[in-house]
Design an enzyme around this catalytic site. Sequence first.
Site, PDB file in Angstrom:
ATOM      1  N   ASP A  78      87.122  20.393 -16.628  1.00 45.81           N
ATOM      2  CA  ASP A  78      86.407  19.932 -17.833  1.00 45.81           C
ATOM      3  C   ASP A  78      85.323  20.888 -18.294  1.00 45.81           C
ATOM      4  OD1 ASP A  78      86.802  16.699 -16.453  1.00 45.81           O
ATOM      5  OD2 ASP A  78      87.748  17.459 -18.276  1.00 45.81           O
ATOM      6  N   HIS A 120      84.280  18.462  -7.562  1.00 42.70           N
ATOM      7  CA  HIS A 120      85.603  17.837  -7.550  1.00 42.70           C
ATOM      8  C   HIS A 120      85.840  17.221  -6.183  1.00 42.70           C
ATOM      9  CE1 HIS A 120      89.908  17.290  -8.201  1.00 42.70           C
ATOM     10  NE2 HIS A 120      89.655  17.465  -9.477  1.00 42.70           N
TER      11      HIS A 120
HETATM   12  C1  SDX Z   1      88.318  15.234 -13.306  1.00 37.02           C
HETATM   13  O1  SDX Z   1      90.525  13.764  -9.192  1.00 37.02           O
HETATM   14  C2  SDX Z   1      91.012  14.530 -10.086  1.00 37.02           C
HETATM   15  O2  SDX Z   1      92.014  15.206  -9.898  1.00 37.02           O
HETATM   16  C3  SDX Z   1      90.266  14.503 -11.409  1.00 37.02           C
HETATM   17  C4  SDX Z   1      90.642  15.581 -12.413  1.00 37.02           C
HETATM   18  C5  SDX Z   1      92.072  15.397 -12.937  1.00 37.02           C
HETATM   19  O3  SDX Z   1      92.689  16.403 -13.363  1.00 37.02           O
HETATM   20  O4  SDX Z   1      92.516  14.232 -13.009  1.00 37.02           O
HETATM   21  O5  SDX Z   1      90.544  16.870 -11.831  1.00 37.02           O
HETATM   22  C6  SDX Z   1      89.754  15.509 -13.648  1.00 37.02           C
HETATM   23  O6  SDX Z   1      87.920  14.096 -13.277  1.00 37.02           O
HETATM   24  C7  SDX Z   1      87.422  16.393 -12.962  1.00 37.02           C
HETATM   25  C8  SDX Z   1      85.956  15.938 -12.580  1.00 37.02           C
HETATM   26  C9  SDX Z   1      85.164  15.736 -13.879  1.00 37.02           C
HETATM   27  N1  SDX Z   1      83.833  15.096 -13.542  1.00 37.02           N
HETATM   28  C10 SDX Z   1      82.710  15.808 -13.660  1.00 37.02           C
HETATM   29  O7  SDX Z   1      82.654  17.009 -13.961  1.00 37.02           O
HETATM   30  C11 SDX Z   1      81.454  14.974 -13.390  1.00 37.02           C
HETATM   31  C12 SDX Z   1      80.487  15.732 -12.470  1.00 37.02           C
HETATM   32  N2  SDX Z   1      81.090  15.801 -11.127  1.00 37.02           N
HETATM   33  C13 SDX Z   1      80.637  14.888 -10.118  1.00 37.02           C
HETATM   34  O8  SDX Z   1      80.303  13.621 -10.606  1.00 37.02           O
HETATM   35  C14 SDX Z   1      81.503  14.918  -8.855  1.00 37.02           C
HETATM   36  O9  SDX Z   1      81.659  16.237  -8.513  1.00 37.02           O
HETATM   37  C15 SDX Z   1      82.866  14.233  -8.857  1.00 37.02           C
HETATM   38  C16 SDX Z   1      82.781  12.814  -9.303  1.00 37.02           C
HETATM   39  C17 SDX Z   1      83.836  14.962  -9.739  1.00 37.02           C
HETATM   40  C18 SDX Z   1      83.401  14.279  -7.424  1.00 37.02           C
HETATM   41  O10 SDX Z   1      82.524  13.502  -6.680  1.00 37.02           O
HETATM   42  P1  SDX Z   1      82.754  13.261  -5.102  1.00 37.02           P
HETATM   43  O11 SDX Z   1      83.971  13.936  -4.608  1.00 37.02           O
HETATM   44  O12 SDX Z   1      82.626  11.799  -4.858  1.00 37.02           O
HETATM   45  O13 SDX Z   1      81.576  14.070  -4.480  1.00 37.02           O
HETATM   46  P2  SDX Z   1      80.204  13.423  -4.093  1.00 37.02           P
HETATM   47  O14 SDX Z   1      79.734  12.603  -5.240  1.00 37.02           O
HETATM   48  O15 SDX Z   1      80.362  12.774  -2.764  1.00 37.02           O
HETATM   49  O16 SDX Z   1      79.285  14.703  -4.004  1.00 37.02           O
HETATM   50  C19 SDX Z   1      79.130  15.383  -2.787  1.00 37.02           C
HETATM   51  C20 SDX Z   1      77.729  15.999  -2.912  1.00 37.02           C
HETATM   52  C21 SDX Z   1      76.638  14.975  -3.274  1.00 37.02           C
HETATM   53  O17 SDX Z   1      75.412  15.467  -2.782  1.00 37.02           O
HETATM   54  P3  SDX Z   1      74.869  15.006  -1.270  1.00 37.02           P
HETATM   55  O18 SDX Z   1      75.082  13.516  -1.175  1.00 37.02           O
HETATM   56  O19 SDX Z   1      75.726  15.799  -0.312  1.00 37.02           O
HETATM   57  O20 SDX Z   1      73.425  15.422  -1.270  1.00 37.02           O
HETATM   58  O21 SDX Z   1      77.744  16.943  -3.994  1.00 37.02           O
HETATM   59  C22 SDX Z   1      76.853  16.502  -5.003  1.00 37.02           C
HETATM   60  C23 SDX Z   1      76.573  15.041  -4.770  1.00 37.02           C
HETATM   61  O22 SDX Z   1      75.323  14.664  -5.286  1.00 37.02           O
HETATM   62  N3  SDX Z   1      77.527  16.735  -6.293  1.00 37.02           N
HETATM   63  C24 SDX Z   1      76.895  17.126  -7.392  1.00 37.02           C
HETATM   64  C25 SDX Z   1      77.898  17.289  -8.360  1.00 37.02           C
HETATM   65  N4  SDX Z   1      79.105  16.987  -7.828  1.00 37.02           N
HETATM   66  C26 SDX Z   1      78.855  16.648  -6.536  1.00 37.02           C
HETATM   67  N5  SDX Z   1      75.591  17.325  -7.660  1.00 37.02           N
HETATM   68  C27 SDX Z   1      75.300  17.732  -8.925  1.00 37.02           C
HETATM   69  N6  SDX Z   1      76.215  17.920  -9.916  1.00 37.02           N
HETATM   70  C28 SDX Z   1      77.519  17.712  -9.679  1.00 37.02           C
HETATM   71  N7  SDX Z   1      78.421  17.884 -10.646  1.00 37.02           N
END
Ligand code: SDX
Length: 424
Positions: free
Chosen positions: A359, A304
Amino acid sequence: MEKAALRLDEEEVIDLPVASGTDKQQAIDIQGLRAATGLVTLDPGYANTAETTSSVTFIDGEAGVLRYRGYPVDQLVDHSSFLEVAYLLDNAELPTDEELDYFRNRVSEHCALPKGFEKVLESVPDGTHPMQKLAVSVTLLGSSRSDRPKGSEAYVSDFIRLIAMMPTLVAWSYRSGHDQVYIKPDPDLGYVANFLNMTFHPGQGDYRPTEAHIKAMEALLILHADHGQNLSTSAVRLVGSGRTDVYSSICAGVLALSGPLHGGANQRVIEMLEEILAAGGNTRLFMDRAKDREDPFRLMGFGHRVYKNVDPRALIIKRYARDMVDKNSSRLFDLAMRLEKEALADDFFVSRRIYPNVDYYSGIIYQAMGFPTEMFTVLFALGRLPGWLSQLREMMRESNAPIKRPRQLYTGYPKRDFPTRSDR
Ligand code: SDX
């Protein structure tokens, strides 16, 4: 902290005011930065940027705290109803008995679709995703509005009409794709029971949703009702800042929510868990993929932008999921719990503070209730609607709310003259 000093190279220092919010939240106010320095700030994804102030929802991502108008969300789930929470989000106070009765009656008066409107969804191409059907329906609901009042009553009327009709639209977006007859709303059942009845009624004979399903659906709708400046709410505000009508702004929210990194994740969690089951329950394979920077695969339902602790909603939803699962769905729930346990013991996820989010477990409940996976994000939209509407109204209450138009840092070609064909 009263102000921040910005030093430009070694000489000039610019003082920037610091704005203060609730619970010691603070922000450097850069509204005067460009006029004073000619500079703008660069912040892809707005990870460090508050685009607005808001008094609707408070989130402390580090502590895993979520409050609607100051009330902790777990207390609202335990003691309130979704309609009460919708009223709270928009009016900033919980309703008295009289206010709630009046609100509930107005919603009951508007829950039927406009005459003949159900045919709209019967005419969309087969295979259209229910989120696209919902977006089309919401937009057309606005254009079919001839009796809209004027002035401030107009917004209240739109709020009531959308809150009232959304369950009917969601139920019909499901049934129209499964050759089932249109079930008229029966508001006497109550908001959530009426929605489940319109969705699952077999079309003849008696049907009543179970109390357990009503209770779990009410909790899920409350938990999804608002979440600050998330992607879809930001889309609603962005589109609304151009003075579009309410329905077009909400349509933008519906489409923004459908993305797999946002609301679309709840559908992909179940698809991911089913893929792991089909691969013999090999969670290690999927975790290794999620950690591989070359692989776009992510653990759906994890991580998140704001929560760097467990999403408080995930804890509550997991509790309802545990109560809801039966022998058919326990395999998926057991796998989800095992995957969560393994991820929370793996340094890659722990070091990045990646926890289950809203989710992760919600789809298990939806599936146990009988919803197909393609409906999960539509159910998220049903819950989020009052949040979108309340945030939009909060923005439009600001006098002269500015059109939202971010700046950019241009890194393309400098000026160059048009070349003749032979010079290309
Ligand atoms: C919702 O914003 C809100 O409030 C949204 C929400 C709402 O109520 O409206 O809460 C609802 O959208 C919840 C999120 C649902 N999405 C998912 O479950 C999809 C999987 N999650 C990821 O795609 C990710 O965690 C996000 C998109 C939710 C957040 O992404 P960020 O904040 O941009 O984080 P990032 O992509 O910069 O990740 C930081 C690091 C990265 O690795 P490094 O570059 O440090 O090596 O963490 C890793 C990412 O690769 N990472 C993950 C991951 N989430 C982050 N790696 C694997 N699996 C994951 N799920």
